[in-house]
Write a protein that holds these residues in place. Structure first.
Motif, PDB file in Angstrom:
ATOM      1  N   GLY A   1       2.176  -5.944  -3.115  1.00  0.00           N
ATOM      2  CA  GLY A   1       3.020  -4.810  -3.484  1.00  0.00           C
ATOM      3  C   GLY A   1       3.950  -5.020  -4.653  1.00  0.00           C
ATOM      4  O   GLY A   1       4.789  -4.160  -4.935  1.00  0.00           O
ATOM      5  N   SER A   2       3.820  -6.125  -5.378  1.00  0.00           N
ATOM      6  CA  SER A   2       4.782  -6.394  -6.455  1.00  0.00           C
ATOM      7  C   SER A   2       4.753  -5.325  -7.548  1.00  0.00           C
ATOM      8  O   SER A   2       5.809  -4.872  -8.003  1.00  0.00           O
ATOM      9  N   LEU A   3       3.574  -4.887  -7.976  1.00  0.00           N
ATOM     10  CA  LEU A   3       3.509  -3.838  -9.002  1.00  0.00           C
ATOM     11  C   LEU A   3       3.964  -2.498  -8.425  1.00  0.00           C
ATOM     12  O   LEU A   3       4.687  -1.749  -9.080  1.00  0.00           O
ATOM     13  N   THR A   4       3.573  -2.205  -7.206  1.00  0.00           N
ATOM     14  CA  THR A   4       3.983  -0.954  -6.564  1.00  0.00           C
ATOM     15  C   THR A   4       5.507  -0.873  -6.502  1.00  0.00           C
ATOM     16  O   THR A   4       6.103   0.151  -6.846  1.00  0.00           O
ATOM     17  N   ARG A   5       6.148  -1.955  -6.066  1.00  0.00           N
ATOM     18  CA  ARG A   5       7.615  -1.978  -5.991  1.00  0.00           C
ATOM     19  C   ARG A   5       8.239  -1.878  -7.375  1.00  0.00           C
ATOM     20  O   ARG A   5       9.251  -1.204  -7.562  1.00  0.00           O
TER      21      ARG A   5
ATOM     22  N   THR B   1       2.630   5.033  -4.340  1.00  0.00           N
ATOM     23  CA  THR B   1       1.780   4.749  -3.193  1.00  0.00           C
ATOM     24  C   THR B   1       0.970   3.515  -3.556  1.00  0.00           C
ATOM     25  O   THR B   1       0.330   3.472  -4.605  1.00  0.00           O
ATOM     26  N   GLY B   2       1.012   2.514  -2.692  1.00  0.00           N
ATOM     27  CA  GLY B   2       0.216   1.307  -2.885  1.00  0.00           C
ATOM     28  C   GLY B   2      -0.890   1.263  -1.858  1.00  0.00           C
ATOM     29  O   GLY B   2      -0.626   1.427  -0.667  1.00  0.00           O
ATOM     30  N   ILE B   3      -2.131   1.058  -2.320  1.00  0.00           N
ATOM     31  CA  ILE B   3      -3.260   0.986  -1.396  1.00  0.00           C
ATOM     32  C   ILE B   3      -3.986  -0.345  -1.569  1.00  0.00           C
ATOM     33  O   ILE B   3      -4.041  -0.902  -2.661  1.00  0.00           O
ATOM     34  N   ASP B   4      -4.533  -0.840  -0.478  1.00  0.00           N
ATOM     35  CA  ASP B   4      -5.322  -2.063  -0.499  1.00  0.00           C
ATOM     36  C   ASP B   4      -6.274  -2.016   0.684  1.00  0.00           C
ATOM     37  O   ASP B   4      -5.954  -1.419   1.719  1.00  0.00           O
ATOM     38  N   CYS B   5      -7.440  -2.648   0.541  1.00  0.00           N
ATOM     39  CA  CYS B   5      -8.416  -2.678   1.633  1.00  0.00           C
ATOM     40  C   CYS B   5      -8.069  -3.717   2.684  1.00  0.00           C
ATOM     41  O   CYS B   5      -8.624  -3.697   3.777  1.00  0.00           O
ATOM     42  N   SER B   6      -7.130  -4.616   2.381  1.00  0.00           N
ATOM     43  CA  SER B   6      -6.751  -5.662   3.325  1.00  0.00           C
ATOM     44  C   SER B   6      -5.543  -5.241   4.158  1.00  0.00           C
ATOM     45  O   SER B   6      -4.458  -5.048   3.615  1.00  0.00           O
ATOM     46  N   PRO B   7      -5.712  -5.120   5.484  1.00  0.00           N
ATOM     47  CA  PRO B   7      -4.561  -4.793   6.328  1.00  0.00           C
ATOM     48  C   PRO B   7      -3.428  -5.819   6.202  1.00  0.00           C
ATOM     49  O   PRO B   7      -2.254  -5.456   6.237  1.00  0.00           O
ATOM     50  N   SER B   8      -3.766  -7.096   6.036  1.00  0.00           N
ATOM     51  CA  SER B   8      -2.733  -8.126   5.902  1.00  0.00           C
ATOM     52  C   SER B   8      -1.939  -7.960   4.610  1.00  0.00           C
ATOM     53  O   SER B   8      -0.728  -8.160   4.597  1.00  0.00           O
ATOM     54  N   ALA B   9      -2.618  -7.586   3.523  1.00  0.00           N
ATOM     55  CA  ALA B   9      -1.912  -7.357   2.257  1.00  0.00           C
ATOM     56  C   ALA B   9      -0.964  -6.175   2.395  1.00  0.00           C
ATOM     57  O   ALA B   9       0.194  -6.246   1.962  1.00  0.00           O
ATOM     58  N   VAL B  10      -1.421  -5.090   3.002  1.00  0.00           N
ATOM     59  CA  VAL B  10      -0.579  -3.902   3.174  1.00  0.00           C
ATOM     60  C   VAL B  10       0.617  -4.231   4.062  1.00  0.00           C
ATOM     61  O   VAL B  10       1.750  -3.834   3.765  1.00  0.00           O
ATOM     62  N   ALA B  11       0.396  -4.990   5.131  1.00  0.00           N
ATOM     63  CA  ALA B  11       1.501  -5.381   6.014  1.00  0.00           C
ATOM     64  C   ALA B  11       2.505  -6.258   5.263  1.00  0.00           C
ATOM     65  O   ALA B  11       3.724  -6.086   5.415  1.00  0.00           O
ATOM     66  N   LEU B  12       2.016  -7.187   4.459  1.00  0.00           N
ATOM     67  CA  LEU B  12       2.903  -8.041   3.663  1.00  0.00           C
ATOM     68  C   LEU B  12       3.717  -7.205   2.677  1.00  0.00           C
ATOM     69  O   LEU B  12       4.924  -7.397   2.535  1.00  0.00           O
ATOM     70  N   ALA B  13       3.064  -6.266   2.011  1.00  0.00           N
ATOM     71  CA  ALA B  13       3.757  -5.396   1.057  1.00  0.00           C
ATOM     72  C   ALA B  13       4.857  -4.595   1.755  1.00  0.00           C
ATOM     73  O   ALA B  13       5.999  -4.547   1.281  1.00  0.00           O
ATOM     74  N   ALA B  14       4.531  -3.989   2.880  1.00  0.00           N
ATOM     75  CA  ALA B  14       5.498  -3.154   3.596  1.00  0.00           C
ATOM     76  C   ALA B  14       6.663  -3.987   4.134  1.00  0.00           C
ATOM     77  O   ALA B  14       7.805  -3.513   4.161  1.00  0.00           O
ATOM     78  N   ALA B  15       6.392  -5.221   4.535  1.00  0.00           N
ATOM     79  CA  ALA B  15       7.444  -6.090   5.078  1.00  0.00           C
ATOM     80  C   ALA B  15       8.486  -6.463   4.027  1.00  0.00           C
ATOM     81  O   ALA B  15       9.596  -6.865   4.374  1.00  0.00           O
ATOM     82  N   GLN B  16       8.148  -6.314   2.751  1.00  0.00           N
ATOM     83  CA  GLN B  16       9.077  -6.683   1.682  1.00  0.00           C
ATOM     84  C   GLN B  16       9.924  -5.509   1.190  1.00  0.00           C
ATOM     85  O   GLN B  16      10.704  -5.661   0.259  1.00  0.00           O
ATOM     86  N   ASP B  17       9.766  -4.340   1.809  1.00  0.00           N
ATOM     87  CA  ASP B  17      10.592  -3.203   1.423  1.00  0.00           C
ATOM     88  C   ASP B  17      12.061  -3.549   1.643  1.00  0.00           C
ATOM     89  O   ASP B  17      12.407  -4.185   2.640  1.00  0.00           O
TER      90      ASP B  17
END
Length: 193
Positions: A53-57, A67-83
């Motif tokens: 999520g670095s570019l999205t943020r 809106t940030g999208i990724d096919c990896s659930p772990s990547a999306v969870a990591l991105a959201a955890a850094q909000d």
């Protein structure tokens, strides 16, 4: 939340879930991003393959509604955890842009679509670009950051990691405006319909 295709998820999910991380944004790349996209002023932006999520943020920080999208659930969870907490934060969605229904996205069109360190990995680049064009709002910008083949030293095992000249030509064909800027092994493209 939309499910991702088995092929993309099968490749990327183990890497993200096991802690693999990728090249972070730096000041030079941030400057080029702002130079080519300008201030967000509340405009919508879609980041395809958002990873951590670095570019999205970053887009969110300069005023885009992202809106940030990724096919990896772990990547999306990591991105959201850094909000950072309450306030305007990006929307995170697990989806495979190449196969999932684009109607599941929060918006029907985006003035800015970004794709950082992803284009090289897309199997059907022509179909991918068609999907981007369908979502890009009139007058919008498609921002692509990708490695270019042959920019690393010949002894580097990743020397052929980037896109080839033919793949770069496919990427840039059919746009009314194409602007590029180089960053070491990377090339940034600002493409407009």
């Amino acid at each position: 939340m939309t499910t991702a295709s088995t092929t993309a998820t099968a490749y990327w999910e183990p890497l993200w879930s096991q802690g693999r991380r990728y090249r972070q944004l730096d000041d030079s790349e941030n400057q080029l991003l702002e130079q080519h996209l300008g201030a967000g002023r509340g405009r919508l932006a879609l980041d395809i393959g958002c990873g951590d999520g670095s570019l999205t943020r970053r887009l969110n920080e300069i005023g885009f509604r992202t809106t940030g999208i990724d096919c990896s659930p772990s990547a999306v969870a990591l991105a959201a955890a850094q909000d950072p907490g309450p306030g305007r934060v990006p929307v995170w969605q697990c989806m495979d842009f190449t196969t999932d229904d684009l109607a599941t996205l929060p918006e029907p069109a985006y003035p800015v679509i970004t794709c950082r360190l992803v284009y090289r990995w897309i199997d059907d680049k022509a179909a991918f670009l068609d999907r981007v064009r369908r979502l890009l709002a009139p007058g919008g910008t498609f921002w692509v950051v990708t490695e270019i083949t042959g920019r690393r030293p010949p002894t580097d095992p990743l020397q052929n990691l980037g896109i080839t000249p033919a793949q770069a030509e496919l990427l840039t064909t059919g746009w009314s405006a194409v602007r590029t800027a180089d960053l070491d092994v990377l090339r940034c493209y600002a493409l407009r319909p």
